[in-house]
Design an enzyme around this catalytic site. Structure first.
Site, mmCIF file in Angstrom:
data_model
loop_
_atom_site.group_PDB
_atom_site.id
_atom_site.type_symbol
_atom_site.label_atom_id
_atom_site.label_comp_id
_atom_site.label_asym_id
_atom_site.label_seq_id
_atom_site.Cartn_x
_atom_site.Cartn_y
_atom_site.Cartn_z
ATOM 1 C CD GLN A 246 52.885 7.037 90.678
ATOM 2 O OE1 GLN A 246 52.970 6.263 91.634
ATOM 3 N NE2 GLN A 246 52.144 6.775 89.623
ATOM 4 C CE LYS B 214 51.028 3.396 93.282
ATOM 5 N NZ LYS B 214 52.007 4.047 92.417
ATOM 6 C CG ASP C 291 57.454 0.568 91.446
ATOM 7 O OD1 ASP C 291 56.285 0.157 91.318
ATOM 8 O OD2 ASP C 291 57.764 1.770 91.528
#
Ligand code: GUN
Length: 313
Positions: free
Chosen positions: A121, A77, A144
Site C-alpha cells: 500500500q 481489499k 498493482d
C-alpha cells in the site's frame, strides 16, 4: 469583416449552435453496480478454478504505518478478496519499519507459492523508497501493475498486469460506449498510477490521446476537444462544466475530501459534477463511479496472475 470571412467564422461556430438546439440529459455511470457484477463473475471463476484445478488465488497486502485512509483501503481489499473466495494475507508493519525489513518481506512473498499477487500500500513512510520496493516485487505477482516490467509491457502492447484504476476506467468506457476507436481522449494528469497507464490503454483501444497536465497551455480548451475526458489530477472540482464538450463522456478519477459548512467533510471528484449536468453525456459520480472499480480490478488482476503462474492463461 468581409463576407467570406464572416461565413467561415459562422461555420466554425456551427457545432456550438448545433448542440445549443438540444437539451442534453447527463447520465451517471454506476461504477458501484458494475464493480459488484465484476466481483460476482470473478467469484464464480475462482470457485471453478478451485474445483477444476485445485487453485485458490492468493493476494498479500502489505501496509506500513497507520495512515487512516490506507487502513480503510486495506480493510476493504481484504474483505472483498475473501468474499471472492480468494486467500487473503495481510501484513501490518509499524510506521518505523526499516526499508530492509519491507524488502525482506517482499522477497518472502515472491517465493511463496500460495501468494499470486502482492500489493504494498502506498504511500510508504519517508524512510522507505517506494520505487525500490516496487522494483523488488516479482513482475508476475505485481497486481498493482506498477513494476517497470509491467509498465514497459503495456507500453509496447504485450500482455501486462495493468494498474487497477485505469483498467476500471477502460472497462466502464467500453461497457457504455462499445468501441472507443477513433474517439478523441484527453487525460488530465500524468501520474504513473493513473494518467500514463490510462493514456496507454486508451491508445490500445485506438483512441487519439492527449495527456494534459498542470503545464498544459489552455487546459480548458484542450479538455473541450475530448470525446472522452479522464480527470486524474487530485484537485477538487478543478475541471469546470465549460471545459466539457457537449455530449462527452467524463471519467472522474478524483477522490477528494473537502470541508463542509457544518464542520463535517464530503467527497468530491476532480470534476465540478453539478456544472457538468446538461453538458456531459455520461459521467462517473464521486463516490460510486471509478472508486469501486479499483478493488474489483485488483481481484481481476490477482485472478489473472494466479492463472498465468499456473499456466492456465
Ligand atoms: N494507495 C492508493 N491507491 C493505491 C493503489 O491502487 N495501490 C497501492 N499499492 N497503493 C495505493
Amino acid at each position: 469583416m468581409p463576407n467570406s470571412e464572416r461565413s467561415r467564422a459562422a461555420q466554425r461556430r456551427a457545432p456550438d449552435d448545433f448542440w445549443g438546439c438540444f437539451v442534453i440529459e447527463t447520465k451517471p455511470i454506476d461504477g458501484k453496480a458494475f464493480a459488484a457484477g465484476l466481483r460476482a463473475r470473478i467469484a464464480e471463476e475462482v470457485a471453478g478454478l478451485k474445483a477444476s484445478a485445485g487453485l485458490t488465488p492468493g493476494l498479500a497486502v502489505v501496509l506500513v504505518g497507520e495512515d487512516p485512509a490506507s487502513q480503510v483501503y486495506v480493510r476493504n481489499k481484504a474483505a472483498q478478496t475473501a468474499e471472492a473466495g480468494m486467500a487473503s494475507f495481510e501484513y501490518k508493519l509499524a510506521a518505523d519499519t526499516p526499508e530492509a525489513d519491507v524488502l525482506a518481506l517482499v522477497a518472502k512473498l515472491n517465493a511463496d507459492p500460495a501468494v499470486h499477487g502482492i500489493l504494498v500500500q502506498l504511500p510508504l513512510p519517508a524512510q522507505i523508497d517506494a520505487n525500490k520496493v516496487i522494483a523488488a516485487i516479482d513482475p508476475a505477482k505485481d497486481v498493482d501493475g506498477f513494476h517497470v516490467v509491467n509498465a514497459g509491457r503495456l507500453a509496447v502492447g504485450l500482455d501486462a498486469l495493468v494498474p487497477c484504476t485505469p483498467l476500471g476506467c477502460i472497462m466502464l468506457l467500453k461497457h457504455h460506449l462499445g468501441s472507443l476507436a477513433g474517439l478523441k481522449a484527453v487525460v488530465v494528469g500524468r501520474s504513473n498510477i493513473v494518467g500514463k497507464p490510462a493514456a496507454q490503454l486508451l491508445l490500445k483501444e485506438d483512441c487519439t490521446v492527449t495527456v494534459a497536465h498542470s503545464r498544459t497551455r489552455d487546459l480548458p480548451g484542450e479538455c473541450r476537444t475530448a470525446d472522452i475526458l479522464v480527470a486524474a489530477v487530485g484537485r477538487p472540482e478543478m475541471v469546470r462544466g465549460d471545459w466539457i464538450k457537449p455530449g462527452a463522456t467524463v471519467i472522474d478519477v478524483g477522490i477528494n475530501r473537502v470541508p463542509k459548512d457544518d464542520g463535517k467533510t464530503r467527497l468530491v471528484g476532480d470534476v465540478a459534477y453539478a456544472e457538468a449536468q446538461g453538458i456531459a453525456g455520461l459521467i462517473t459520480p464521486v463516490p460510486g463511479g471509478v472508486g469501486p472499480m479499483t478493488i474489483a480490478c485488483l481481484l481481476q488482476n490477482t485472478l489473472t496472475a494466479a492463472k498465468r503462474q499456473k499456466g492456465l492463461a
